[in-house]
Design an enzyme around this catalytic site. Structure first.
Site, mmCIF file in Angstrom:
data_model
loop_
_atom_site.group_PDB
_atom_site.id
_atom_site.type_symbol
_atom_site.label_atom_id
_atom_site.label_comp_id
_atom_site.label_asym_id
_atom_site.label_seq_id
_atom_site.Cartn_x
_atom_site.Cartn_y
_atom_site.Cartn_z
ATOM 1 N N ASN A 7 0.877 -1.165 0.000
ATOM 2 C CA ASN A 7 0.000 0.000 0.000
ATOM 3 C C ASN A 7 0.916 1.217 0.000
ATOM 4 O OD1 ASN A 7 -1.732 2.066 0.584
ATOM 5 N ND2 ASN A 7 -2.624 1.126 2.424
ATOM 6 N N ARG A 91 -2.601 -2.263 -3.393
ATOM 7 C CA ARG A 91 -3.801 -1.449 -3.157
ATOM 8 C C ARG A 91 -3.734 -0.276 -4.134
ATOM 9 N NH1 ARG A 91 -4.939 3.220 1.117
ATOM 10 N NH2 ARG A 91 -7.156 3.409 0.730
ATOM 11 N N HIS A 180 -12.609 3.131 0.248
ATOM 12 C CA HIS A 180 -12.618 2.147 1.352
ATOM 13 C C HIS A 180 -13.394 0.881 0.948
ATOM 14 C CE1 HIS A 180 -12.294 5.633 4.489
ATOM 15 N NE2 HIS A 180 -11.091 5.155 4.225
ATOM 16 N N ARG A 241 -10.109 15.964 7.086
ATOM 17 C CA ARG A 241 -10.948 16.311 5.917
ATOM 18 C C ARG A 241 -12.331 16.742 6.381
ATOM 19 N NH1 ARG A 241 -10.077 10.765 2.903
ATOM 20 N NH2 ARG A 241 -8.120 10.439 4.012
ATOM 21 N N GLU A 386 -8.038 -4.949 5.332
ATOM 22 C CA GLU A 386 -8.005 -4.698 3.890
ATOM 23 C C GLU A 386 -6.903 -5.515 3.213
ATOM 24 O OE1 GLU A 386 -8.203 -0.599 5.332
ATOM 25 O OE2 GLU A 386 -9.070 -0.108 3.389
#
Ligand code: AMP
Length: 407
Positions: A7, A91, A180, A241, A386
């Protein structure tokens, strides 16, 4: 099959080596500060031994090379040779409209990913660098791309088209993509497994509350709406964010504060959300500590954060018709009884009843039901994984490819 998952961020690489036959982690870790002074590599072995070393790592090729060299160190006993790695799973944040599932990476795929850079200028370039770095170091090992957006490609058009001129969708591919996806996919399947129900006959709302946060409405196994949009900026309040705001605010601030585009982008992505409201931290642990000391801005941060979650739950109830399971996952979702409790407060009319004691006990990577026995909607905490989804998808595609080659 041994699969290395990568990732890659702009100056980081997170990795895990997974034995997919047993779903075991063989080793994991991260490289940080690539291309900067003080770059470091961390590795944690299966028996919990952790090593952190500073190294000069100028680019992603050096970082991937350093990860592999760590893995063959005789004292760590992870693998004895690079050839033991059967495949690499990457990823990739943005698959655009092209990738509805994971794919074997070839030159054509890399070309499309490069064409998609304008859709994810922050995320896709380091993902591509990671792919190229891994190909340079392991040229003969098959590689698979697993996309954050893929799970959401089942959304209906009325959920993904924005009410702006339709030509902008045609011309610039402006639409909701959602992110996600691997996490929402994984926890929805695990939750159904845990509660003994078939994923294709039940409806879920999955809440991934980490530093980034998103919520997904899942109807009979498929994503039908999600809170992140064209970029991962839309939706819930996140660490730094802003999530949903009136778009006119951006224009107004740019004009009033005379901000350039990149400054406005930084303001919304790096200085808003939990950090922006509290003025202290983007880490929910710090905010909870301040909240417990009576800090008013910490109280406001938590109120806004949980109020927004509740609004999405209400909206997705309407979208789904009925909801069987609500899932909490990721850093905040797995560890904060306070956030879970406040997000679901006074929702008895929706059939949601939390069990206070159960909720308090499920923290630190545990999974478990936190709703009361008479709650119509089951509420569960499921730790996300993940990397496991990336590794399993990679193994599946590589095995299929092997079978084709044998024919
Ligand atoms: P993630 O992106 O899933 O790694 O989640 C990171 C976020 O989880 C950070 O904002 C952390 O503050 C938050 N987090 C981790 N542990 C806790 C905790 N015990 N209570 C509240 N938030 C936590």
């Amino acid at each position: 099959m041994k699969v290395l998952t990568l990732n890659c961020g702009s100056s980081t690489v997170k990795y895990k080596l997974i034995e997919t036959d047993t779903e075991e982690n063989i080793a994991y870790g991260k490289v940080e500060r690539i291309g900067m002074i003080g770059a470091s590599i961390e590795i944690v072995t299966q028996n919990g031994k952790k090593i952190v070393e500073e190294q000069e790592l100028l680019d992603h090729v050096m970082a991937v090379d350093a990860i592999l060299k760590m893995m063959i160190r005789p004292d760590l006993k992870i693998i004895s040779d690079f050839s033991e790695i059967d495949a690499v799973g990457h990823r990739v944040v943005h698959g655009g409209e092209t990738f509805t599932g994971s794919v074997l990476i070839n030159d054509e795929v890399i070309k499309i990913l490069k064409e998609n850079i304008q859709l994810a200028p922050l995320h896709n370039p380091p993902n591509i660098q990671g792919i190229e770095a891994a190909k340079a170091v392991l040229p003969d090992v098959p590689m698979v791309g697993v996309f954050d957006t893929a799970f959401h490609t089942t959304m209906p058009d009325y959920a993904y088209i924005y009410p702006i001129p339709y030509q902008l969708y045609r011309k610039h591919a402006i639409r909701r993509y959602g992110f996600h996806g691997t996490s929402h996919y994984f926890v929805s399947r695990k939750a159904c497994e845990k509660l003994n129900c078939k994923v294709h006959s039940c409806n879920l709302i999955t809440l991934h509350l980490g530093n980034g946060a998103s919520v997904t409405a899942i109807k009979r196994g498929k994503s039908v709406d999600t809170s992140m949009g064209f970029t991962p900026l839309e939706g819930l309040v996140m660490g730094t964010r802003c999530g949903d705001i009136d778009p006119a605010i951006i224009l107004h601030i740019m004009q009033q504060e005379k901000l350039a585009l990149y400054e406005a982008n930084n303001l919304l992505n790096k200085f808003s959300g939990i950090l922006g409201i509290s003025g202290k931290s983007n880490d929910m642990r710090d905010i909870e500590e301040l909240y417990n000391q009576g800090d008013n801005l910490a109280r406001l941060t938590i109120d806004i954060y949980t109020y927004r979650i509740k609004k999405y739950i209400g909206a997705y109830f309407a979208v789904l018709g009925h909801v069987d399971i609500i899932v909490f996952t990721a850093g905040v979702g797995e560890n904060s009884p306070l956030i879970r409790e406040k997000s679901l407060e006074d929702m008895d009319t929706f059939g949601i009843k939390l069990d206070h004691d159960r909720n308090e006990k499920i923290v630190g990577g545990k999974d478990g039901v936190i709703s009361s026995d008479d709650s119509k909607v089951k509420v569960v905490v499921i730790p996300t994984n993940e990397e496991l989804v990336i590794a399993m998808d990679t193994a599946k595609i590589v095995k299929k490819m092997g079978k084709k080659l044998k024919k």
